[in-house]
Design an enzyme around this catalytic site. Structure first.
Site, short mmCIF file in Angstrom:
data_model
loop_
_atom_site.label_atom_id
_atom_site.label_comp_id
_atom_site.label_asym_id
_atom_site.label_seq_id
_atom_site.Cartn_x
_atom_site.Cartn_y
_atom_site.Cartn_z
N ASP A 289 0.87 -1.18 0.00
CA ASP A 289 0.00 0.00 0.00
C ASP A 289 0.91 1.24 0.00
O ASP A 289 2.14 1.13 0.04
CB ASP A 289 -0.96 -0.03 1.20
CG ASP A 289 -2.17 0.89 0.97
OD1 ASP A 289 -2.13 1.71 0.03
OD2 ASP A 289 -3.15 0.79 1.73
N TYR A 290 0.29 2.39 -0.04
CA TYR A 290 0.98 3.67 -0.17
C TYR A 290 2.03 3.84 0.94
O TYR A 290 1.67 3.96 2.11
CB TYR A 290 -0.06 4.78 -0.06
CG TYR A 290 0.31 6.09 -0.67
CD1 TYR A 290 -0.25 6.50 -1.88
CD2 TYR A 290 1.18 6.97 -0.04
CE1 TYR A 290 0.06 7.72 -2.44
CE2 TYR A 290 1.49 8.19 -0.59
CZ TYR A 290 0.93 8.57 -1.80
OH TYR A 290 1.24 9.79 -2.34
#
Ligand code: BGC
Length: 765
Positions: A289-290
């Site tokens: 994820d980010y």
């Protein structure tokens, strides 16, 4: 007889040969891909391989503090594998052209958070789930894929399949709610809608299932928080929807931010290799994820170099935004901390995805200016968004047939959600043209027609505290503030209300009060709005609460005092026209909750599929000492899972099982007669639950096993049939074996999990 068996034989031979032929084609396609990728890999330098593992933002939308820099220069050097948050064929073509000038001309993939529609924004996922309409949900994903791919994209960070049972967690809005079975069904159809079993088509998107895993179980509902969970719960309740999405063919999966039993998912080898690859056989690629990789530094797993090596080794193939891989993996390779096989494996999976998307054949296959002009926001899509929204609203209360409204007289539309367009599409609608969604005032005026006079007053701010209102209206979803004293704003609204025949109170949450980084500890309607509601009720006018919400909310006082409550969630760009359709009775509401609404926040997490405990309250009155209950609130929810009213009424009768035993290989048929006993046509979501009464592990008090949406005319009846097999009764036992155990079961059928009819049977093995 002889003739028939010959025919059977022929048919069997034919189907075998078709199957063999299909297998051969698949094998040939696989071989062709392997040859291509092997040859490409053999030409790639270590830097180029690591470059493929690097996912950067195109700068249009970000969901963290870090933003990718020098993107074009990195692409030119072969240091980027994919871009997200960049749209339009022009920009994507220009960016892909840079990649095409890099040494090996490896195309980029272009991703985006296409969560509930693209420019044609549909209701938020929690709302879509409330439709219980799998075909409808699949179609929303299909339309989203067509529009997004017409705008240059080929990869979506969806579906979000995290089971969520803590209403404090803002991201509960992005998934299908609390139920494993329903969540798994929805996960499958979303993947099908995006991918249509053919990634090479220029109007499909590769799905990225997220967030693997257990993100919805963040402690105390605080976003990004730790998860600690037993294997029993994981395998039986939280993991199945991810598995269902992958079994449906999802090409990629995104790792969650959270710590899982002491090891954050991004670096969790057990999760990403043992479960995902070895147990489930997943063949696609895994993205972080980010900034998930660099966040491992904060988790306390070491410096950037260490955590990057850990993530790769655990099974995270692509690094979103951290650039930990880009900056450190080569050095780790030199130091023997990672192997070239590990880098090759990750790189291969990403190249394969690009191959399956057809990008090596034509890197610009998703860049059609013509399609962008003709396939986005088409009248048909917009019409469908309106229809879809009407199916998601949940009628929570409707005393004295307050609804539907008449198309005459004066309606006062009051509240901070009455005159905002930017809040209508809902959280995670990064591609929506926010100004385009009509406000509730506009939508109702249009749908009401010329014989209705509509008045408006703000009535209250969204939240009394100005700072909190600012946080709650981020990303351009503003609601203007009125700086007059609260009493003055309310008094003005009361004046307006007293001139009307009926009041529509548009209250609840702003769209950014749910979604990422939007957890709340008070999940009620903000106090200042509640004061307004009380004042509106005092006028004696009938009040309809149109509740905007991205989560289950505590509405005890409202449920006792307001005659009608329609929960409209956030319904997408056509939300308010759809609200008009339902308020005026053009469409009969049929949505049902897929999350339990608690009486108060202290009951959270509250979900129907809980275990019995050794001291269940059962039928004993609350409060009973030494039973599992609270001193200050009963164990009951305010609105149970599966609950939702209609403008008509339904009766359930003649519930019967075909037998009181079920044997392996057999089917148990459950029939119930459903009758529309009201005056208008309506749709009912008939639900079937089971309970495994005795097992080697404890089993939930009820588990959803089936549902059907049935439309009936007034007075019409229909026998609704479900079938159960041994397969439906399986669960993971304490050895993590997926088994059904012989013994007594209950089966329940009804309009929600509480108001059911029941019958018994035995599984005999
Ligand atoms: C979210 C993901 C999202 C990603 C990219 C993250 O903050 O957790 O759901 O896909 O950002 O926008």
């Amino acid at each position: 007889m002889k003739k028939i068996s010959c025919l059977f034989l022929l048919a069997a031979l034919l189907s075998n040969s078709i199957f063999a032929q299909q297998k051969k084609t698949v094998n040939l396609a696989q071989q062709k891909m392997d040859t291509f990728i092997n040859s490409l890999l053999s030409k790639m330098t270590v830097d180029e391989k690591i470059g493929q593992l690097n996912l950067v933002t195109g700068g249009e939308a970000t969901t963290g503090a870090t933003v990718s820099t020098d993107v074009e220069a990195k692409i030119a050097k072969g240091n980027v594998g994919g871009i997200f948050s960049m749209t339009t064929p022009e920009k994507i073509r220009r960016t892909q052209e840079i990649a095409m000038k890099s040494r090996l001309k490896i195309p980029l993939i272009f991703g985006q958070d296409v969560i509930h529609g693209y420019k044609t924004t549909f209701p938020i996922p929690l709302a879509l789930a409330a439709s219980w309409d799998l075909l409808l949900i699949e179609k929303t994903a299909r339309v989203a894929a067509i529009e997004a791919s017409a705008d240059g994209l080929n990869w979506t960070f969806s579906p979000m399949v995290d089971i969520a049972r803590d209403a404090r967690w803002g991201r509960i809005a992005e998934g299908s709610g609390e139920d494993t079975y329903l969540g798994s069904q929805i996960a499958k159809v979303m993947v099908r809608g995006y991918q249509e079993n053919d990634l090479s088509k220029n109007n499909t998107l590769m799905a990225c299932v997220k967030h693997f895993a257990l993100y919805g179980a963040a402690e105390a509902g605080r976003d990004y928080n730790t998860t600690d969970m037993s294997l029993d719960r994981m395998y039986n309740e939280y993991l199945p929807p991810y598995k269902a999405a992958l079994d449906a063919g999802a090409g990629s999966i995104m790792v969650s931010f959270n710590d899982i039993n002491g090891v954050p998912a991004t670096a969790n080898k057990w999760l990403l290799t043992d479960v995902l690859r070895k147990q489930w056989g997943f063949k696609g690629f895994v993205a972080s994820d980010y900034t998930g990789v660099v966040e491992l530094v904060n988790h306390g797993l070491g410096d950037l170099k260490t955590v990057s090596a850990l993530s790769l080794k655990a099974g995270t193939d692509m690094d979103m935004v951290s650039e930990g891989y880009l900056l450190t993996l080569k050095q780790s390779l030199k130091e023997g901390k990672v192997t070239i096989v590990q880098i090759n494996n990750a790189c291969r999976l990403i190249l394969e995805a690009k191959y399956k998307l057809g990008l090596f054949e034509d890197p610009f296959r998703y860049c059609s200016e013509e399609r962008a002009k003709t396939e986005i926001l088409t009248p048909a899509n917009i019409q469908f968004a309106r229809e879809a929204a009407t199916k998601t609203f949940v009628l929570l209360k409707n005393d004295n047939q307050t609804l539907p409204l008449k198309r005459t007289g004066t309606i006062a539309v009051i509240g901070p959600l009455a005159n905002t367009s930017t809040n209508m599409p809902g959280t995670w609608s990064v591609n929506a043209d926010l100004a385009k969604a009509p406000t509730l005032l506009q939508g109702l005026t249009e749908v009401a027609g010329k014989d209705v006079k509509i008045l408006h007053a703000l009535g209250s701010n969204l939240i009394a505290d100005a700072n909190q209102q600012t946080w709650a209206t981020a990303h351009g979803r503003d609601i203007p503030r009125d700086n007059r004293p609260e009493e003055e704003i309310i008094a003005e609204a009361v004046k307006t209300a007293s001139k009307a025949d009926v009041v529509v109170a548009a209250l609840g949450e702003a769209s950014e009060m749910s979604g990422e980084s939007s957890s709340r500890t008070d999940i009620g309607i903000p106090e200042t709005q509640k004061k307004l509601l009380a004042a509106l009720l005092k006028t004696g006018k009938p009040v309809v609460l149109v509740l905007f919400a991205g989560r289950p909310m505590t509405l005890k006082w409202e449920s006792e005092n307001v005659p009608a409550i329609l929960n409209v969630w956030f319904g997408g760009i056509e939300a308010t026209r759809a609200i008009g359709d339902v308020l005026f009775g053009d469409v009969n509401p049929s949505g049902k909750l897929t999350v339990t609404f608690p009486q108060n926040i202290g009951q959270v997490p509250l979900y129907y599929s809980h275990k019995n405990t050794g001291r269940p309250l059962g039928d004993k009155p609350w409060f009973t000492r030494f039973q599992s209950n609270y001193l200050d609130v009963s164990n009951e929810p305010l609105y149970p899972f599966g609950f939702g009213l209609s403008y008509t009424t339904f009766d359930y009768s003649n519930f019967k099982l075909s037998s009181n035993t079920l044997k392996p290989g057999q089917k148990l048929i459950a029939n119930v007669t459903l009758t529309n006993t009201g005056k208008v046509a309506g749709e009912e979501i008939v639900q079937l639950y089971t309970r495994d009464l005795v097992g080697t592990s404890t089993r939930p008090v009820k588990e959803l096993k089936g549902f059907q949406k049935i439309k009936l005319q007034p007075g019409e009846s229909k026998v609704v049939t479900f079938s159960l097999t041994e397969e439906d009764l399986k669960f993971f036992n304490s050895d993590l074996k997926f088994v059904a155990e012989s013994g007594d079961f209950k089966v329940f059928v009804g309009p929600n999990v509480r108001d059911v009819k029941e019958a018994d049977f035995k599984l005999v093995k």
